[in-house]
Scaffold this motif. Structure first.
Motif, PDB file in Angstrom:
ATOM      1  N   SER A  47      17.434  71.126  52.164  1.00  0.00           N
ATOM      2  CA  SER A  47      18.140  72.063  51.220  1.00  0.00           C
ATOM      3  C   SER A  47      19.747  71.690  51.516  1.00  0.00           C
ATOM      4  O   SER A  47      20.292  71.551  50.640  1.00  0.00           O
ATOM      5  CB  SER A  47      17.906  73.483  51.371  1.00  0.00           C
ATOM      6  OG  SER A  47      16.730  73.899  50.946  1.00  0.00           O
ATOM      7  N   VAL A  48      19.889  71.428  52.689  1.00  0.00           N
ATOM      8  CA  VAL A  48      21.466  71.164  52.982  1.00  0.00           C
ATOM      9  C   VAL A  48      21.718  69.837  52.473  1.00  0.00           C
ATOM     10  O   VAL A  48      22.819  69.775  51.729  1.00  0.00           O
ATOM     11  CB  VAL A  48      21.824  71.339  54.405  1.00  0.00           C
ATOM     12  CG1 VAL A  48      22.979  70.522  54.797  1.00  0.00           C
ATOM     13  CG2 VAL A  48      21.870  72.684  54.820  1.00  0.00           C
ATOM     14  N   LYS A  49      20.878  69.056  52.611  1.00  0.00           N
ATOM     15  CA  LYS A  49      20.912  67.519  52.276  1.00  0.00           C
ATOM     16  C   LYS A  49      21.211  67.403  50.668  1.00  0.00           C
ATOM     17  O   LYS A  49      21.994  66.708  50.212  1.00  0.00           O
ATOM     18  CB  LYS A  49      19.922  66.705  52.609  1.00  0.00           C
ATOM     19  CG  LYS A  49      19.940  66.406  54.081  1.00  0.00           C
ATOM     20  CD  LYS A  49      19.075  65.005  54.641  1.00  0.00           C
ATOM     21  CE  LYS A  49      19.782  63.724  54.088  1.00  0.00           C
ATOM     22  NZ  LYS A  49      19.208  62.543  54.692  1.00  0.00           N
ATOM     23  N   LEU A  50      20.217  68.301  50.029  1.00  0.00           N
ATOM     24  CA  LEU A  50      20.262  68.095  48.351  1.00  0.00           C
ATOM     25  C   LEU A  50      21.528  68.713  48.053  1.00  0.00           C
ATOM     26  O   LEU A  50      22.165  68.280  47.138  1.00  0.00           O
ATOM     27  CB  LEU A  50      19.108  68.806  48.011  1.00  0.00           C
ATOM     28  CG  LEU A  50      17.880  68.175  48.178  1.00  0.00           C
ATOM     29  CD1 LEU A  50      16.628  68.962  47.847  1.00  0.00           C
ATOM     30  CD2 LEU A  50      17.754  66.794  47.269  1.00  0.00           C
ATOM     31  N   CYS A  51      22.204  69.839  48.542  1.00  0.00           N
ATOM     32  CA  CYS A  51      23.410  70.698  48.317  1.00  0.00           C
ATOM     33  C   CYS A  51      24.442  69.607  48.667  1.00  0.00           C
ATOM     34  O   CYS A  51      25.473  69.501  47.714  1.00  0.00           O
ATOM     35  CB  CYS A  51      23.531  71.797  48.986  1.00  0.00           C
ATOM     36  SG  CYS A  51      22.309  73.058  48.734  1.00  0.00           S
ATOM     37  N   ARG A  52      24.444  68.886  49.798  1.00  0.00           N
ATOM     38  CA  ARG A  52      25.478  67.828  49.893  1.00  0.00           C
ATOM     39  C   ARG A  52      25.449  66.733  48.780  1.00  0.00           C
ATOM     40  O   ARG A  52      26.350  66.284  48.372  1.00  0.00           O
ATOM     41  CB  ARG A  52      25.363  67.160  51.275  1.00  0.00           C
ATOM     42  CG  ARG A  52      25.719  68.265  52.470  1.00  0.00           C
ATOM     43  CD  ARG A  52      25.357  67.115  53.880  1.00  0.00           C
ATOM     44  NE  ARG A  52      25.844  68.223  54.970  1.00  0.00           N
ATOM     45  CZ  ARG A  52      25.369  67.846  56.206  1.00  0.00           C
ATOM     46  NH1 ARG A  52      24.256  67.179  56.204  1.00  0.00           N
ATOM     47  NH2 ARG A  52      25.622  68.884  57.098  1.00  0.00           N
ATOM     48  N   LEU A  53      24.474  66.546  48.156  1.00  0.00           N
ATOM     49  CA  LEU A  53      24.184  65.383  47.280  1.00  0.00           C
ATOM     50  C   LEU A  53      24.682  65.973  45.881  1.00  0.00           C
ATOM     51  O   LEU A  53      25.556  64.977  45.354  1.00  0.00           O
ATOM     52  CB  LEU A  53      22.637  64.831  46.940  1.00  0.00           C
ATOM     53  CG  LEU A  53      22.304  63.996  46.002  1.00  0.00           C
ATOM     54  CD1 LEU A  53      23.019  62.719  46.487  1.00  0.00           C
ATOM     55  CD2 LEU A  53      20.864  63.738  45.858  1.00  0.00           C
ATOM     56  N   PHE A  54      24.521  67.117  45.610  1.00  0.00           N
ATOM     57  CA  PHE A  54      24.754  67.443  44.212  1.00  0.00           C
ATOM     58  C   PHE A  54      25.859  68.414  44.051  1.00  0.00           C
ATOM     59  O   PHE A  54      26.472  68.675  43.007  1.00  0.00           O
ATOM     60  CB  PHE A  54      23.358  68.132  43.854  1.00  0.00           C
ATOM     61  CG  PHE A  54      22.427  67.368  43.265  1.00  0.00           C
ATOM     62  CD1 PHE A  54      22.460  66.273  42.298  1.00  0.00           C
ATOM     63  CD2 PHE A  54      21.194  67.291  44.136  1.00  0.00           C
ATOM     64  CE1 PHE A  54      21.438  65.478  41.947  1.00  0.00           C
ATOM     65  CE2 PHE A  54      20.132  66.702  43.889  1.00  0.00           C
ATOM     66  CZ  PHE A  54      20.294  65.383  42.623  1.00  0.00           C
ATOM     67  N   VAL A  55      26.348  68.912  45.163  1.00  0.00           N
ATOM     68  CA  VAL A  55      27.697  69.814  45.200  1.00  0.00           C
ATOM     69  C   VAL A  55      28.791  69.351  45.911  1.00  0.00           C
ATOM     70  O   VAL A  55      29.666  68.551  45.243  1.00  0.00           O
ATOM     71  CB  VAL A  55      27.166  71.277  45.599  1.00  0.00           C
ATOM     72  CG1 VAL A  55      28.418  72.163  45.540  1.00  0.00           C
ATOM     73  CG2 VAL A  55      25.902  71.810  45.050  1.00  0.00           C
TER      74      VAL A  55
END
Length: 717
Positions: free
Chosen positions: A441-449
């Protein structure tokens, strides 16, 4: 729309602004006036702090601080974060007012920079007429989008025909048909889809997943190098197994109920991964000590994250689970049978060494060797309890041990073909742990936010940050959906952090994102057909990813992406993947290479220097004059420097707001009105619009666009 206001009496000099809004990503403070400078006896300059996505600045003036006495002062001129006005002998109070972009305009710009590889003129037109949530919903459900990317370049069908499941990658001849692809073909195929696909989020996620479960093409090749195969066969083998895992990931991403476990399983079964992290030769029988490489990276990089719920003993105890997982050349009809024996179909049955791999017909595939497996019982995460920071949802959950919160995994002794189940038990267990949910989840948040997300939040803390809350919400979506990917993504896209300033232009583009977005920014189909030859910007794919010559290791190093920091797809040496953070890509040298790329990209076709030392770069083509003619059909507008500058600013920087682009606009207009030496005035309105090579008008427009794409904000997303 909101408008922030700030008052300052000029005769008092400087004054500090106060704001009740947090100075963070999503709620930027109102701009504050920070300086007053007398430029000359005739002019005074007021300087203020920048404000993100400002659509309009207004300076108000009053002789008193009475609320009803303010009027707009039109005597001054804004330029960036300054306002210059005529010097006045009388004292006055000034109030700065900013109108941000509308929330819909900001969200549209964000989704075009985060859910796609950058806006195209045609996509900007579409987003201006639909609710941005419609676009988000479409991209989250790619199977509902008609994909016509194969129309955009003949290379796509040509390259696709070189992949697929070959009869025998080792005896294929010629340069076309199944089993003939080399790694440059796969890289070019990905680049073409990134540039032209309608299912843009699908392409973004494909690259994310491939980078997360990173493998290395050179290691694939080296695995067979000692078996005396011809170098051409080695290169085809490497490309083929990279393609196989990529195509399986893409299938999962097209599945509405696809899960992280599906992606994880594909990676574990991939011959590319089995070779890359040395499972291919790991044995647990007899006195053999299992190789720990895959076990370590599986925990540290692919599931739980660094120092997040495991220790060295868990790595050691897990390693035997993967013994026996290897690759073998089997008959093509048995490629999906993991217990299939080595092929006994010979090229020459009478060869002196007919059992040599070079004399066999078959395909290399994932294979399990029971005799190499560690058949004893294993205990992983022995006695470990879920930390209290995750909250009762996780601390009271049964992870199969029978004790709430205990995530110990006990694997029984297994013999024969049953031993393969050890690995699948590990994968299922890891995908259900809160540590994995948090890390992914952290990696996806870094990718998109933005980059400022981390593992280790205390989710029970009532003062949990907005970033921590978003990760917690993603984990809840994961938990309730059984690990499905789309609910987690929808949680991010529906969050305030993504939809506000927190999601806009806080990340540095990777070299892949930068090169592709530059082409997309100028890419419009002149007749709406989406067919090859109709676009105002295009690439054949190789122009972004391939170099002239070079061996297995260096191939691609002189391509634009390689020169911008060494981003060569499928060639990452370290198992952590290419960085998503800006620090990994920003240096004087790499930024100079970005400028070099856009200057080359904007050169007219046929100019010798367009190759820039690499023949393939001449295959990246732009025609900005044809684009501006489509958008500005009136001849007088085509000769108006302000309208031409405004057009390209709106295409290249849709999320900035007009006021924020004041300085860029001034520079663009000055460029258009200056001769090629850069020293003399040369009115743009006296030039005749043309896209003929070396025509002054064409050259000047191309140079102006290249300049805009060389500036800081085009490097951001």
């Amino acid at each position: 729309m909101n408008a922030w206001k700030l008052s300052l009496p000029l005769f008092m000099g400087l004054a500090a602004a106060t704001s009740s809004f947090a100075d963070d990503f999503n709620n930027p403070p109102p701009p504050s006036i920070i300086g007053i400078t007398t430029i000359s006896n005739a002019q005074r300059q007021i300087t203020f702090t920048p404000y993100p996505s400002a659509d309009e600045f207004r300076m108000l003036r009053s002789g008193t601080l009475a609320s009803n006495s303010w009027t707009e002062d039109l005597t001054g001129v804004f330029s960036g974060s300054t306002w210059v006005h005529p010097q006045s002998s009388s004292n006055a109070f000034f109030q700065l007012e900013v109108t941000p972009l509308s929330s819909n305009a900001l969200l549209s710009a964000t989704i075009l920079s985060k859910l796609t590889y950058g806006p195209t003129p045609d996509l900007l037109d579409r987003l201006a007429t639909i609710d941005p949530d419609v676009f988000i919903s479409e991209q989250l459900n790619p199977e509902t989008i008609a994909e016509n990317v194969s129309l955009s370049h003949t290379n796509i069908n040509y390259l696709s025909s070189k992949f697929g499941t070959p009869t025998n990658v080792l005896v294929a001849t010629g340069s076309t048909g199944p089993a003939t692809a080399v790694i440059a073909d796969l890289r070019a195929w990905l680049a073409l889809y990134a540039v032209g696909a309608n299912r843009q989020l699908h392409e973004i996620l494909t690259q994310f997943v491939d980078n997360h479960f990173v493998t290395q093409y050179a290691k694939d090749v080296s695995h067979l190098a000692g078996l005396q195969f011809h170098p051409n066969i080695l290169m085809r083998f490497g490309a083929e197994i990279e393609w196989r895992e990529l195509s399986r990931w893409r299938q999962t991403l097209m599945n509405p109920t696809g899960t992280f476990l599906n992606l994880l399983t594909t990676s574990a079964e991939s011959p590319a991964m089995i070779i890359y992290l040395d499972t291919v030769s790991s044995r647990g029988n007899g006195a053999n000590v299992p190789n720990e490489n895959y076990s370590r990276e599986l925990l540290e990089l692919f599931t739980m994250g660094v120092d997040n719920g495991y220790d060295q003993s868990d790595i050691t105890n897990m390693a035997p689970c993967w013994t026996g997982w290897t690759v073998e050349m089997v008959q093509s009809s048995q490629a999906s049978n993991v217990f299939a024996p080595k092929t006994t179909v010979f090229i020459d049955p009478n060869a002196p060494n007919r059992n040599a791999y070079t004399n066999l017909v078959g395909v290399w595939a994932f294979n399990f060797k029971p005799n190499n497996h560690a058949t004893y019982a294993k205990t992983i995460f022995g006695g470990k309890m879920v930390p209290a920071r995750f909250g009762t949802t996780y601390t009271t959950k049964n992870y199969g041990s029978g004790v709430p919160g205990l995530y110990q995994l006990t694997i029984p002794a297994r013999t024969g073909t049953n031993g393969i189940q050890d690995g699948y038990d590990v994968l299922s267990h890891l995908a259900a742990l809160p540590f994995t949910q948090e890390y992914i989840s952290v990696k996806l948040c870094r990718l998109f936010v933005h980059e400022d997300f981390a593992t280790g939040y205390d989710y029970t803390d009532p003062t949990l940050s907005d970033e921590g809350k978003l990760v917690q919400q993603c984990m809840a979506s994961w938990e309730s959906s059984g690990g499905q990917l789309r609910p987690v993504l929808a949680t991010i896209f529906n969050s305030a952090l993504f939809r506000g300033n927190g999601g806009n232009s806080h990340k540095v583009k990777t070299p892949f994102e930068y090169t592709v977005s530059a082409i997309r920014a100028l890419r419009s189909s002149t007749n709406g057909s989406g067919a090859m030859g109709s676009f105002t910007a295009s690439t054949d794919g190789y122009g972004l990813v391939h170099s002239v010559g070079g061996g297995v290791q260096s191939q691609g190093s002189e391509a634009p992406m390689g020169r911008m920091g060494g981003m060569i797809l499928f060639s990452r040496t370290d198992p952590d993947g290419y960085p998503e953070s800006g620090a990994g890509w920003v240096s004087a040298g790499t930024l100079a290479e970005r400028i070099r790329y856009v200057q080359t990209l904007l050169m007219q076709s046929g100019i010798t220097n367009k190759t820039d030392g690499n023949f393939y770069q001449s295959r990246n083509i732009t025609d900005p004059v044809t684009l501006l003619r489509l958008r500005l059909p009136v001849l007088a507008d085509q000769k108006d420097a302000s309208k031409v500058a405004d057009l390209f600013l709106s295409l290249i920087y849709p999320g900035e707001g007009k006021a924020s682009l004041d300085e860029y606009r001034t520079h663009a207009m000055n460029y258009l009105n200056t001769d090629d030496s850069g020293a003399n005035s040369s009115p743009f309105n006296l030039l005749t619009p043309s896209n003929v090579a070396n025509n002054i008008y064409d050259t000047r427009v191309r140079g102006m666009v290249a300049m805009l794409m060389s500036l800081q904000r085009f490097n951001e997303q």
